[in-house]
Write a protein that holds these residues in place. Structure first.
Motif, short mmCIF file in Angstrom:
data_model
loop_
_atom_site.label_atom_id
_atom_site.label_comp_id
_atom_site.label_asym_id
_atom_site.label_seq_id
_atom_site.Cartn_x
_atom_site.Cartn_y
_atom_site.Cartn_z
N ARG A 209 38.09 34.34 34.54
CA ARG A 209 38.48 33.70 35.79
C ARG A 209 38.04 34.58 36.95
O ARG A 209 38.39 35.77 37.00
N ALA A 210 37.26 34.03 37.85
CA ALA A 210 36.85 34.75 39.05
C ALA A 210 37.80 34.40 40.19
O ALA A 210 38.14 33.23 40.38
N LEU A 211 38.21 35.41 40.94
CA LEU A 211 39.18 35.19 42.01
C LEU A 211 38.60 35.42 43.40
O LEU A 211 39.14 34.89 44.38
N ALA A 212 37.51 36.19 43.50
CA ALA A 212 36.92 36.45 44.81
C ALA A 212 35.55 37.09 44.61
O ALA A 212 35.24 37.59 43.52
N VAL A 213 34.74 37.07 45.66
CA VAL A 213 33.44 37.75 45.64
C VAL A 213 33.43 38.83 46.71
O VAL A 213 34.18 38.77 47.69
N THR A 214 32.59 39.83 46.51
CA THR A 214 32.58 40.99 47.40
C THR A 214 31.55 40.90 48.52
O THR A 214 31.41 41.84 49.30
N SER A 215 30.82 39.80 48.62
CA SER A 215 29.80 39.66 49.65
C SER A 215 30.44 39.30 51.00
O SER A 215 31.61 38.93 51.08
N ALA A 216 29.62 39.41 52.06
CA ALA A 216 30.11 39.08 53.40
C ALA A 216 30.40 37.60 53.54
O ALA A 216 31.30 37.19 54.28
N ALA A 217 29.62 36.78 52.85
CA ALA A 217 29.80 35.32 52.87
C ALA A 217 30.02 34.83 51.45
O ALA A 217 29.71 35.51 50.47
#
Length: 324
Positions: A220-228
């Motif tokens: 399960r992915a909860l967030a990404v670390t990129s600016a967008a």
């Protein structure tokens, strides 16, 4: 110029015709070319390197072979290239990890001088991943659950000490003010396998390594670390949106040769990479894996590489992971 601008400029320049190459560049490669992947099979480096190697066979007119040399968060593979002859037969399929390594540990080569930057391959956000068994389906739920756990019980997986996974996990724990133990593996693939099995709490991993497990429900992915937000997973919030503005980074990939690799060979390889990255097949594969950009001119990528060495040295100090 920020990283996205650099990659955009590189992509637009990547299609310019090559001219004025020496006879040496025209004759190269006369033997198979080896792409050294400094991680175990199955990780993002390995996935992208194998796609690129297949594409490079046509413009180079030669077999391009992937060889995995895992260990020490990528330092073993980088050291192998740094000490290889500069004859155009071996190149490192490197990544942001190689800019981080000299900031957090001693490596047996000179990062700034023993590697010849060729070009970028693209960049991808990392995703904060948890196993399906963990009772959190959003970042607020994860934070609340983590704060309720006994001290010393939380862990985060990494592809090796001193890499991006390690540094990002340490930054996340620091931001939360929670103790978390890093569990290091020999590459991303075994780390992901243990995360799927629920043996660790969470992991920050690149999208190319985890996209299949995310889409298949194994993680399960909860967030990404990129600016967008990532076009590949537009429903995932950024870490900034989740309340962690200091955790904003991407994994970039690039090619490096040994020190003193002839410029004519470097330029020809860069041109071949730009040609491959412009093909519909690779563009579709990159989009599917959440990767964008790459193919920038040698001088642009060299400047970017040197800036990254400086930037990650500063970030390591802020995270308390600077080498002694």
């Amino acid at each position: 110029m920020n990283r996205r601008s650099i990659l955009a400029a590189g992509a637009s320049l990547g299609l310019l015709p090559l001219s004025g190459r020496s006879a040496r560049a025209q004759e190269w490669p006369s033997r198979p070319v080896q792409l050294v992947v400094p991680s175990s099979p199955g990780g993002s480096l390995d996935t992208l390197a194998r796609l690129l190697s297949e594409g490079l066979r046509t413009p180079l007119g030669q077999t391009v072979v992937v060889e995995n040399r895992a260990g020490a968060a990528g330092a073993i593979g980088a050291d192998y290239i740094a000490k290889s002859p500069p004859d155009g037969t071996r190149f490192l399929f490197g990544a942001v990890h190689h800019a981080i390594l000299p900031a957090v540990q001693h490596v047996p080569y000179d990062s700034a001088n023993d590697l010849t930057p060729v070009t970028g391959i693209g960049g991808s956000p990392n995703a904060l991943l948890v196993p399906p068994s963990l009772p959190a389906r959003s970042m607020p739920e994860l934070v609340s659950w983590m704060r309720a756990q006994p001290a010393g019980s939380l862990t985060y997986a990494t592809g090796g000490p001193g890499g991006l996974h390690h540094l990002t996990g340490a930054m996340f724990a620091r931001a939360l003010g929670i103790e978390m133990t890093a569990v290091h593996y020999r590459g991303s693939a075994p780390a992901i396998n243990d995360l799927v099995a629920g043996r660790t709490t969470l992991m920050f991993e690149t999208l190319p390594s985890a996209a299949g497990q995310i889409r298949g429900g194994a993680l399960r992915a909860l967030a990404v670390t990129s600016a967008a937000r990532s076009p590949a997973f537009p429903d995932l919030p950024t870490m900034t949106e989740a309340g962690f503005p200091n955790i904003q980074m991407e994994t970039w990939y690039g090619l490096f040769g040994p020190k003193n690799t002839p410029d004519a060979i470097v330029q020809r390889l860069r041109g071949a990479v730009a040609e491959v990255l412009a093909t519909p097949t690779i563009q579709a594969a990159w989009t599917q894996n959440g990767v964008a950009g790459g193919g920038e001119p040698v001088a642009t990528f060299t400047a970017f590489w040197r800036n990254e060495l400086t930037r990650w040295a500063s970030l390591a100090r802020e995270a308390g992971m600077e080498r002694e």
